[in-house]
Design an enzyme around this catalytic site. Sequence first.
Site, PDB file in Angstrom:
ATOM      1  N   CYS A 107       0.847  -1.203   0.000  1.00 21.61           N
ATOM      2  CA  CYS A 107       0.000   0.000   0.000  1.00 21.61           C
ATOM      3  C   CYS A 107       0.871   1.237   0.000  1.00 21.61           C
ATOM      4  O   CYS A 107       1.890   1.291   0.648  1.00 21.61           O
ATOM      5  CB  CYS A 107      -0.911   0.032   1.243  1.00 21.61           C
ATOM      6  SG  CYS A 107      -2.213  -1.178   1.196  1.00 21.61           S
ATOM      7  N   MET A 108       0.434   2.236  -0.741  1.00 28.57           N
ATOM      8  CA  MET A 108       1.166   3.513  -0.793  1.00 28.57           C
ATOM      9  C   MET A 108       0.978   4.272   0.493  1.00 28.57           C
ATOM     10  O   MET A 108       0.049   4.218   1.159  1.00 28.57           O
ATOM     11  CB  MET A 108       0.674   4.369  -1.963  1.00 28.57           C
ATOM     12  CG  MET A 108       0.922   3.726  -3.282  1.00 28.57           C
ATOM     13  SD  MET A 108       2.676   3.696  -3.491  1.00 28.57           S
ATOM     14  CE  MET A 108       2.832   3.646  -5.210  1.00 28.57           C
TER      15      MET A 108
END
Length: 108
Positions: A107-108
């Site tokens: 996930c960013m």
Amino acid sequence: MEIDQLKKQLDSDGHLIDASIWTEAIAQQLAELDALNLTPEHFEILKLVQDLYAETHDTPPMRLLVKQIKIRLGEEKGNSRHLYRLFPEGPVRYASKYAGLPKPAHCM
């Protein structure tokens, strides 16, 4: 736990540093920081994410999470629409966060 105390227990991404202190009350406080009120439906997903993490030592990517929800909780809950309804800002990231788990690597 008071909110100022809780904030000291978080990493730079807002995830618990020590997952062993996790409680449902802490999950609710974390969600409230993001203006979200957790319901029994949310906690059902949080428990499943915790179980998957215990089994694999990793947070599940979205496709695996949806698949496992479908298997464990049923067809009507095992889809991304349901997850985005519960966690509009990102199901995997926020379910992991409220479950007391580290930020998912994917996930960013």
